[in-house]
Design a protein around this motif. Sequence first.
Motif, PDB file in Angstrom:
ATOM      1  N   ALA A  16       0.907  -1.128   0.015  1.00 33.45           N
ATOM      2  CA  ALA A  16      -0.061   0.011  -0.009  1.00 33.45           C
ATOM      3  C   ALA A  16       0.680   1.387  -0.074  1.00 33.45           C
ATOM      4  CB  ALA A  16      -0.882   0.060   1.122  1.00 33.45           C
ATOM      5  N   VAL A  17       0.146   2.415  -0.303  1.00 36.71           N
ATOM      6  CA  VAL A  17       0.895   3.496  -0.048  1.00 36.71           C
ATOM      7  C   VAL A  17       0.043   4.310   0.969  1.00 36.71           C
ATOM      8  CG1 VAL A  17       1.158   5.963  -1.159  1.00 36.71           C
ATOM      9  CG2 VAL A  17       1.805   3.793  -2.224  1.00 36.71           C
ATOM     10  N   MET A  18       0.558   5.204   1.673  1.00 36.08           N
ATOM     11  CA  MET A  18      -0.004   5.765   2.947  1.00 36.08           C
ATOM     12  C   MET A  18      -0.025   7.355   2.348  1.00 36.08           C
ATOM     13  SD  MET A  18       1.777   6.307   6.887  1.00 36.08           S
ATOM     14  CE  MET A  18       1.360   7.967   7.731  1.00 36.08           C
ATOM     15  N   LEU A  19      -1.230   7.887   2.959  1.00 37.43           N
ATOM     16  CA  LEU A  19      -1.579   9.520   2.447  1.00 37.43           C
ATOM     17  C   LEU A  19      -2.136  10.078   3.743  1.00 37.43           C
ATOM     18  CD1 LEU A  19      -3.147   9.681  -0.848  1.00 37.43           C
ATOM     19  CD2 LEU A  19      -0.801  10.435  -0.266  1.00 37.43           C
ATOM     20  N   THR A  20      -1.517  11.002   4.079  1.00 39.60           N
ATOM     21  CA  THR A  20      -2.093  11.947   5.319  1.00 39.60           C
ATOM     22  C   THR A  20      -2.809  13.009   4.658  1.00 39.60           C
ATOM     23  OG1 THR A  20      -0.300  11.209   6.624  1.00 39.60           O
ATOM     24  CG2 THR A  20      -1.875  13.017   7.703  1.00 39.60           C
ATOM     25  N   TRP A  21      -4.258  13.095   4.655  1.00 42.05           N
ATOM     26  CA  TRP A  21      -4.968  13.859   4.001  1.00 42.05           C
ATOM     27  C   TRP A  21      -4.767  15.438   4.676  1.00 42.05           C
ATOM     28  CZ3 TRP A  21      -6.461  11.764  -0.386  1.00 42.05           C
ATOM     29  CH2 TRP A  21      -7.236  12.462  -1.282  1.00 42.05           C
TER      30      TRP A  21
END
Length: 349
Positions: A16-21
Amino acid sequence: MTTKRVLPAEWANQSAVMLTWPHPGTDWAGLMEEVEPVFVNIAQAVLRYEHLVISCEYVARLQELERDLNRYAEENSLPGRVKTVPAPANDTWARDHGPITIITDDKPTLLDFRFNAWGGKFPSEKDDALNSNLLNAGVFGTTTMQQIDFVLEGGSIESDGQGTLLTTSECLLTPSRNPAMDRTAIEQLLSDVLGVGRILWLNHGYLAGDDTDSHIDTLARFCAPDHICYVACPDVADEHYSALAAMEEELQEFRQADGSAYKLTPLPWPEAIHDEDHERLPATYANFLIINGAVLLPVYGVAQDQDAIAIMRDIFPSRDIVPIDCRPLIRQHGSLHCVTMQIPAGVVS
């Protein structure tokens, strides 16, 4: 029995890839209409190849994202799905506050280093707690997380996956991060914790407008164990020329573990981009993200974008090159790699 630790290269298989919105409580408050579409474009691009983990402080927005992005994946028969977690955050730079994953005896282990916003430049207490919140929410399944009492950002290190680390002295030796440790002590800690046997230190190279004290992921990147691409400035009148020319000389002097020189590929130098206060912004093509089957490449709406795309296709012939307009991101002095963190295979199901 000796424990074998490996810091995977970015091209290793990912789960997966992590994003902090972004949300209105971050520095993006006045730029939400410009920056959110960039995050959506990154999210949709990731979903074409793998899963996505999104955290956001605003629960209602998070629920919308989960619905819309999963619908996008389903309608386009994509392999990726979205996992969302409500969690507080000061900002959106997942590369630097996200977990760094090592492989320990063939099993992934998450390392939670301390994050102090690049030497205390900005508030960071929410970001520093984010990985624990994600772990407690079950995002990482049964993967264990180890707390490391050392300030380290993911954007400050590059791994070839074979025991060599590339970094900058300007960042790692800055006293505002780990003041009690000198270079020798830092090298020993990184060797013990990350399993690296060699550290290549760049002593030159910078980008105007960069808050990170010269993160390596804005300057030079491993493309393969024997190949490094790097930012090059051909304009002798540009303020960056001397520092980047000195960096290029250092890269030419570096040797692989077997003593051979690295293959080196210079990246295009985008024309200067300034904000409304006439401050130069840190646009760089080195801030790309390698994911399963693709490379997400930041572009900026300038003439050099097409050359950057062509060079990336040459460097990564077996991967799709996906350009993403990141001009809004550099308004807050980062780019595509800075807002993402890859999670290796075996962590997120």
